[in-house]
Every structure is written in C-alpha cells, then in structure tokens.
Scaffold this active site. Sequence first.
Site, PDB file in Angstrom:
ATOM      1  N   GLU A  69     -37.868  17.082  17.337  1.00 35.11           N
ATOM      2  CA  GLU A  69     -37.179  15.619  17.243  1.00 35.11           C
ATOM      3  C   GLU A  69     -37.707  14.963  16.052  1.00 35.11           C
ATOM      4  O   GLU A  69     -37.160  14.088  15.417  1.00 35.11           O
ATOM      5  CB  GLU A  69     -37.800  14.857  18.463  1.00 35.11           C
ATOM      6  CG  GLU A  69     -37.478  15.512  19.726  1.00 35.11           C
ATOM      7  CD  GLU A  69     -38.606  16.512  20.382  1.00 35.11           C
ATOM      8  OE1 GLU A  69     -38.830  16.331  21.620  1.00 35.11           O
ATOM      9  OE2 GLU A  69     -39.071  17.147  19.726  1.00 35.11           O
ATOM     10  N   CYS A  92     -42.041  15.527  24.209  1.00 31.28           N
ATOM     11  CA  CYS A  92     -43.514  15.216  24.739  1.00 31.28           C
ATOM     12  C   CYS A  92     -43.923  14.077  24.880  1.00 31.28           C
ATOM     13  O   CYS A  92     -43.301  12.886  23.970  1.00 31.28           O
ATOM     14  CB  CYS A  92     -44.495  15.969  23.892  1.00 31.28           C
ATOM     15  SG  CYS A  92     -44.242  15.498  22.230  1.00 31.28           S
TER      16      CYS A  92
END
Length: 386
Positions: A69, A92
């Site tokens: 990401e 996460c």
Amino acid sequence: MPEEIRNQVKNPEGMNSTIDSKFMRLALREARKGIGRTSPNPCVGAVIVQDGTVLSRGYHKKAGTPHAEINALRKAGNKARGATMYVTLEPCNHTGRTPPCSHAVAVAGIKRVVVGMGDPNPLVSGSGINYLREKGIEVLSGVLEKECLELNLPFIKHITTGRPFVVMKAGMSLDGRLSYQKGKPGQMTGEKSLHRLHGLRNSLDAILIGSGTITADNPSLTTRLGSRGRDPLRVILDSSLQLSLESKILHLESSAPTLLFCSQSADEEKIARLTQLDGVLVQPIGADKEGMLDLNDVLDNLGEMGICSLLVEGGGTIHSNFLRNGLVDRVMLFVAPLFAGSEGTPLLSDFTVNNRAKAPELRNVSYKRCGNDLLIQGDLFEPFTC
C-alpha cells in the site's frame, strides 16, 4: 483462514463486480512479484485506480521494507485522493517493523478500498478494515478471495500455527520409483520438470532432504535460474551426522546457509568441525518414540526461524515419515512415462495402508503436462482452513 476471521471482514453483500475483479487481478499480479522474498510476511499487491485508470501499482518486496500500500501511495502522490485502492490483503493496523498501512491509506484520502482477503494475523484480524470504515472509507472485502488465499497459504499456515507450509515433491517413474538402483543417482524426469523444480526452489523458503539422498546423489540443492533465482535454506536430516565433510552441499557459494538437524547424542567433535565451515549450521533436536528425529521439532525450529514454506524432496524414508505424521500440506509428483524396475528406490518405504478409507487422499487435484512428464498436484488438508 479461521472462519471467524473470514466472517468478520467479509462484505455483507458478497457480490464482486467485474470491474473490481479486473483490478484485483492486477493487484494479484503485483503481489506475485514478491513470491519467495517476503517471509515471514505475506505477499501483497496494491493498485490505485481513479475513474477506471490505474494511477499506480506497488508490492511488498521484502520483510522490513514498505508494504504494498505504501509503495503504491508514494507513486500516486496527491492523485490518490478520492481514488480506489485494490489490495490483496487487509491493510495492517499495527506498528511492527513499519507503521500501520491503514492509517496511511486514510491520510492519503483514499475514498474506497477493495480487499482480497482478511489478515489472519491476530494483530490485525479485521481491525484494519474496521479502522478504514471508522474513517468513513467504503470497504469491500472478499474480491477474488480464493486466489488471494492460495497466494498466501505459507503465510496463513505460519501465522496461525507457527510452522511452515509443507510441500512434498518427488520425481518418479510410472511404477513409483525415485531411482533405477537403490543408493545410486539417476535422472527420472525430463528437462521441463527439472526447470519447474528450480522454479519451486526459487519460490519457497527452504528445501529438506535426508542424509541418504546426500550419500546417493551428492546434490547442491541450489536454484539454477541465473540472476533471477535465489537459493532456499538447505535443510538436511542426519541424526548421527554420517554425511561426508566433502559433500558438495557443505561447500557452496550461496547466499543461503545449510542447516543440519541431528540427534542430541551426535558426535560433538563432528558438530564442531561442521560449524567451522562457512554457511553451515547444526541444530541437535530430540527423537520421536521410534528413535527418529522428531519432525515436529524440525518444523517448530524452522517456524521460529521465520520459514513459512518448506519443500520436502525426500527420499523415500523422509516422505514416509512426513506422511505418517500428518505433516504434509501439499503434494507435487512429477511422473515420468517410464518404468524404472524393481531395483529402484520406492517413493515410500515402511508405509502401510490397510484399505482405501485409510489411505491419504489428495483434494483439489490438478494435472499438468511438463514436457512428456505429468505433474499431479493436490492437498492433503483443506488449504483454506489452515
């Protein structure tokens, strides 16, 4: 993946649009670039899209480096605001070796996040998706979930059990022989199967054989794919350290070490001589009730080292012991169209099955041609419920 985790992050509508599937496939393509390089982390890919146009792509390259990401967000810059991010694994939501990706996604102004699968890591387990939704970001999960799960079976197995995903591999004849003469080398499968094998070594973390294979074949267990290949950790089971100090596997120019598991009663002088060799590690472990090296201890030790995937190449005694103890997750058999005869080494030794009901049977079986050979692949346990 545990069912409660899957239910927690699943999109309630459960419908995946064609467009979302299309861009998730691009994210999967990115994620596959990290296969064999990210352990103990998962392989993850991300794609940022605005009005049907791909703005950026990213993937996780190595543990300790930015996640997929972040790589995609950095490439997109300010253009990411108001865009959709496709990511193969739930972002996460905790600080480890890198900051939480969920926070970075929200700060970047991403409007919508499409997730392939939830993260089975107890430190995440739905919290990343929940955080994004709390920040007003639309989240759709479960898009191409099966493909995303398949990509990360080693990570799922390791994060939920502490052990590596075990692949049993063998090249064999039609009559189930690994060689033509016991204790002697002899190529069984063709060149395309061998190339596929080196691809396997390149994609998995470790490769394991017994000392008998060292004696018979004197292998290197390296990945011969040129500059794009990388060697796995080489693991040898040798309870009494009978291998010769001149064995090729102990004298390699390789970035990966060689790890020998031996019994706790192994000769201390031999252990000392082995550990003086560059890239050679020795680990004494306990024995099982039959007096063999305890394979559960082997897998626990490898898991503690961050090994998420293990290729078991044999020989017959090793294959039998892993099967007998229920430690094989996936089987890959390369079958050559020839008969090797009764003097060859069998695929399994000292392995008895009384009837079909008790026979280990593969699930999700596939068949692929490798030149003139046939690759039979299947799972001994349902892989998506690891």
